[in-house]
Structure formats: structure tokens, C-alpha cells
Scaffold this active site. Structure first.
Site, PDB file in Angstrom:
ATOM      1  N   PHE A  19     -55.597 -24.960 -26.407  1.00  0.00           N
ATOM      2  CA  PHE A  19     -54.243 -24.783 -26.970  1.00  0.00           C
ATOM      3  C   PHE A  19     -54.118 -25.640 -28.224  1.00  0.00           C
ATOM      4  CE2 PHE A  19     -49.777 -25.698 -27.626  1.00  0.00           C
ATOM      5  CZ  PHE A  19     -49.209 -24.445 -27.482  1.00  0.00           C
TER       6      PHE A  19
ATOM      7  N   LYS B  12     -47.343 -35.509 -31.092  1.00  0.00           N
ATOM      8  CA  LYS B  12     -46.706 -35.882 -29.823  1.00  0.00           C
ATOM      9  C   LYS B  12     -46.210 -37.325 -29.798  1.00  0.00           C
ATOM     10  CE  LYS B  12     -48.363 -32.236 -26.820  1.00  0.00           C
ATOM     11  NZ  LYS B  12     -47.152 -31.534 -26.500  1.00  0.00           N
TER      12      LYS B  12
ATOM     13  N   ASP C  75     -58.859 -31.892 -31.813  1.00  0.00           N
ATOM     14  CA  ASP C  75     -57.414 -31.885 -31.544  1.00  0.00           C
ATOM     15  C   ASP C  75     -57.099 -32.955 -30.498  1.00  0.00           C
ATOM     16  OD1 ASP C  75     -54.852 -31.399 -30.632  1.00  0.00           O
ATOM     17  OD2 ASP C  75     -55.005 -29.225 -30.813  1.00  0.00           O
TER      18      ASP C  75
END
Ligand SMILES: Cc1ncc(COP(=O)(O)O)c(C=O)c1O
Length: 384
Positions: A132, A246, A217
Site C-alpha cells: 500500500f 504519518k 516506503d
């Protein structure tokens, strides 16, 4: 009192599967709803509140910065932005020397795709099944899940996906036009799937041999979640680009693309109005300071271990496997995770899914052992 649920349902376009709760306040690992009920948060806004909700240091930094300067266009230099960059590069891997600042994870992925094409003059990308990377058109092209993509095609051409942690399949997918390989080290949304060191070392070697950029990532694994400041520290490899977001701003929206010296950019090649704004940068400095002062990565490692040891002591008939990496917890169930998430919510514990059968727990790293014990007691009752 206003009906917040009704207002949201009336005005916000319907893309989120929402839980039946209106959260209005947070402190540390606790959250409160509009009725005054208190919850233990095991989700951290999906690994955003690593330093805890409304962390004092972050609140103070945002308040002070807001009174001084909220916005500053990227065509000007800014003091807080410069200090944030200095702080960030004091903790990130040494081979990464330049940053592009964004407001979210998906924007950092978009920047990586553009810079990879610019640098290599090649067009194709390979990512992993169950990976993702975000929801904008470029990042979505690298994301695996069919349901997220099928209604939006054609996406960006040149993307393909291969099984995660399988080097032969990845090597077979590479060709002369492969610009980059985009991978999480531990797949978060995909179910806490942990990549092996051997795999990532082989991928690094392949990238060197074929002039391909390795794009890592760390949007979910970064900033202490993995038990290190960054998960890449476990793997003994260097990334050519690395995405962060985040928890970087202690809850404030922010993202970063880190680049090695190999990466080319140039004036006008990319940009963002809000990327690197003073408020986000002030929050980022405070969040990183808090992580360093409290050795938050050590807490993540210790609490993850504690949780795994305690939960594994029970014979949980509903559980297939428990996977823990740092303080990323994936409990693979024999059945769907949604009923468990709803039952936990009734017991005032906030949790997350990953796919359909994995219960994902990403607690604020500052959570107390008492709260972890409460969560374990409830989980055991539900899963036995
Ligand atoms: C590994 C990973 N990459 C990218 C993203 C996208 O980040 P954002 O939602 O900030 O765009 C996420 C978000 O969940 C993620 O977990």
C-alpha cells in the site's frame, strides 16, 4: 448538542467505512467521545500519534509557531523549515541527503515517482502484491488492492506488481525500462508482512546492477514504530529514496521524500503550496525531540515484545498467527476481523483491520503497560 454523525453524513462525500463513534478529545493513548466515554487507542490514527495524542511538546510548538507565522511560501526561505530539516537529517540514514517536503504520504510517493523518471529517464515501476502506497493516481498505481484501483483505470502506465519477499519473481519482472522498485519493508495495510533481510539485500544488489532506484516506503514503519527510528536500520541496506509521513509531525499533517545524491530534481520540476509549512515543521521538530528524549524506539521494541509474550501465553482458538515487528501488531484470525473490531469498540478499545482477516494494532508508543494489560485481557476474552 449537535448531531455530529448526521452532519458529517449529510455533507461529507461517502468514502470512509466509519465506526459508530464521534471522537472529540485525545491525550496520550486515551481518547474520548462526545458522550464523555473514554477509550484506549490501539490505532494511533493509523500510526500517526506515535508520540501520543496532543503531546504537550507538540501542542506547545504548534501554539508558539501559530502565533508567529503560520504559512510561508516555498519561494522564500523560512527559519522553522531550515531547523526542521537540520533536525530531520540528524536522525535519517546518512546516505539520504536531500528532502522534498509534503503534506501527506501519498504526495511523497508521487514526488518519488516523478524524481525517479527524471533521474533515470526510464518509465516503469515494480511494487509488491499486498503493498500500500497511497490513493493518488501515481501512488495508487503502486498500490496493490484491486478494489482500490479498478474504478479509476487507466492509472499511470508502466506499473506492475510481484509477490512480496520473493526475489526470483521480482528479478524476472525487471526490464531495461525499469526506473524504480517501490517497497515497504514491513507491509502495514497488507497485514504486517515482514520482509526478510536476505530479500532486501538481493533487491539492493539487483538495483545497483541494473541502474534501478530502490524506493523504500517507511510511511507506516518510520519514527520508532519498528523498534528503531527507521525500520531500514534492521536491513543493512541503503535506499535511493525513502518516503516518510504519518507520525513525523506528532499528528500534524506532514510528509517527506528523502533522496540520495543520485536523485535529480531542479527548479520548477515539482512543488507544493503547503509542503514544509512552518506549523508542520514546528510540530515535526517537537515530535522528533520527544522521540529522542524518550528513546521512543526502545519503548516500541519493549512494549511490542511484552504484548507478544503475554498474548502468546494463551491458547486463542480464533487466532491463526500473531506477527509483531517493533510495535506493529498483526493478529491473523481464522475468520473476519471486523466483528472483533466492533466488539473491542464496545469495550472502549480502538483497533484497526489490515485486509479482511488481520486485526492490526498500532498503539501510541507512549501507552502504559496497564493499558496494554487491559487490552490483552479483553482480547483474550474475545478470541479464546
Ligand atoms: C505504507 C504507506 N504508504 C503510503 C501511505 C499513504 O499515506 P497518506 O494516507 O498520508 O497519503 C500509507 C497510509 O496508510 C501507508 O501506510
Amino acid at each position: 448538542m449537535k448531531d455530529y454523525k448526521a452532519l458529517t453524513q449529510k455533507y461529507e462525500i461517502d468514502v470512509y467505512p466509519r465506526r459508530d463513534v464521534v471522537l472529540v478529545k485525545g491525550k496520550g493513548a486515551r481518547m474520548w467521545d462526545d458522550q464523555g466515554n473514554e477509550y484506549i487507542d490501539m490505532s494511533s490514527g493509523i500510526s500517526v500519534a506515535n508520540v501520543g495524542h496532543s503531546n504537550d511538546k507538540v501542542v506547545e510548538a504548534i501554539s508558539n509557531q501559530a502565533a508567529k507565522l503560520i504559512t510561508c511560501a516555498n519561494i522564500f526561505y523560512n527559519d522553522t523549515r531550515a531547523l526542521f530539516l537540520e533536525k530531520l537529517f540528524s536522525i535519517t540514514p546518512n546516505n539520504l541527503t536531500k528532502a522534498f517536503l509534503t503534506n501527506s504520504g501519498t504526495e511523497a510517493v508521487e514526488a518519488a515517482i516523478k524524481f525517479a523518471r527524471l533521474t533515470t529517464k526510464k518509465t516503469k515501476f515494480i511494487s509488491a502484491m499486498k503493498g500500500f502506497h497511497g490513493r493518488t493516481m501515481g501512488a495508487l498505481s503502486a498500490t496493490y488492492k484491486k478494489e482500490y484501483k479498478e474504478d479509476f483505470e487507466p492509472l499511470v502506465p508502466g506499473f506492475s506488481s510481484v509477490p512480496f519477499n520473493n526475489f526470483e519473481k521480482l528479478a524476472a519482472a525487471v526490464d531495461d525500462d525499469t526506473a524504480g522498485i517501490i517497497l515497504e519493508l514491513v507491509q502495514g495495510e497488507g497485514g504486517i508482512n515482514i520482509g526478510s533481510e536476505e530479500y532486501f539485500k538481493a533487491v539492493r544488489k539487483l538495483c545497483d546492477e541494473k541502474n534501478i532506484l530502490l524506493i523504500i516506503d517507511e510511511i507506516q514503519t518510520g519514527f520508532c514504530r519498528s523498534g528503531k527510528m527507521f525500520a531500514i536500520e534492521y536491513y543493512g541496506i541503503e535506499a535511493d529514496m525513502m518516503m516518510l509521513a504519518k507520525s513525523i509531525g506528532g499528528g500534524f499533517p506532514m510528509g517527506v521524500l528523502l533522496c540520495s545524491d543520485k536523485i535529480k530534481a531542479g527548479p520548477g520540476k515539482h512543488g507544493s503550496t503547503f509542503g514544509g509549512n512552518p506549523l508542520a515543521c514546528a510540530a515535526g521538530i517537537a515530535a522528533i525531540d520527544f522521540m529522542l528524549e524518550n528513546k521512543l524506539w526502545e519503548q516500541a521494541e519493549a512494549k511490542g515484545k511484552y504484548f507478544l509474550e503475554k498474548l502468546s501465553a494463551y491458547n486463542l482458538t480464533a487466532v491463526r498467527e500473531i506477527r509483531v515487528f517493533g510495535f506493529m501488531i498483526g493478529i491473523e484470525l481464522k475468520d473476519k476481523s471486523q466483528p472483533v473490531i466492533i466488539e473491542l469498540l464496545k469495550r472502549r478499545i480502538l483497533s484497526l483491520p489490515a485486509g479482511t482477516t488481520v486485526l492490526r494494532l498500532l498503539p501510541p508508543i507512549v501507552i502504559s503497560y496497564e493499558d496494554l494489560d487491559t487490552v490483552i485481557t479483553n482480547l483474550v476474552e474475545i478470541l479464546q
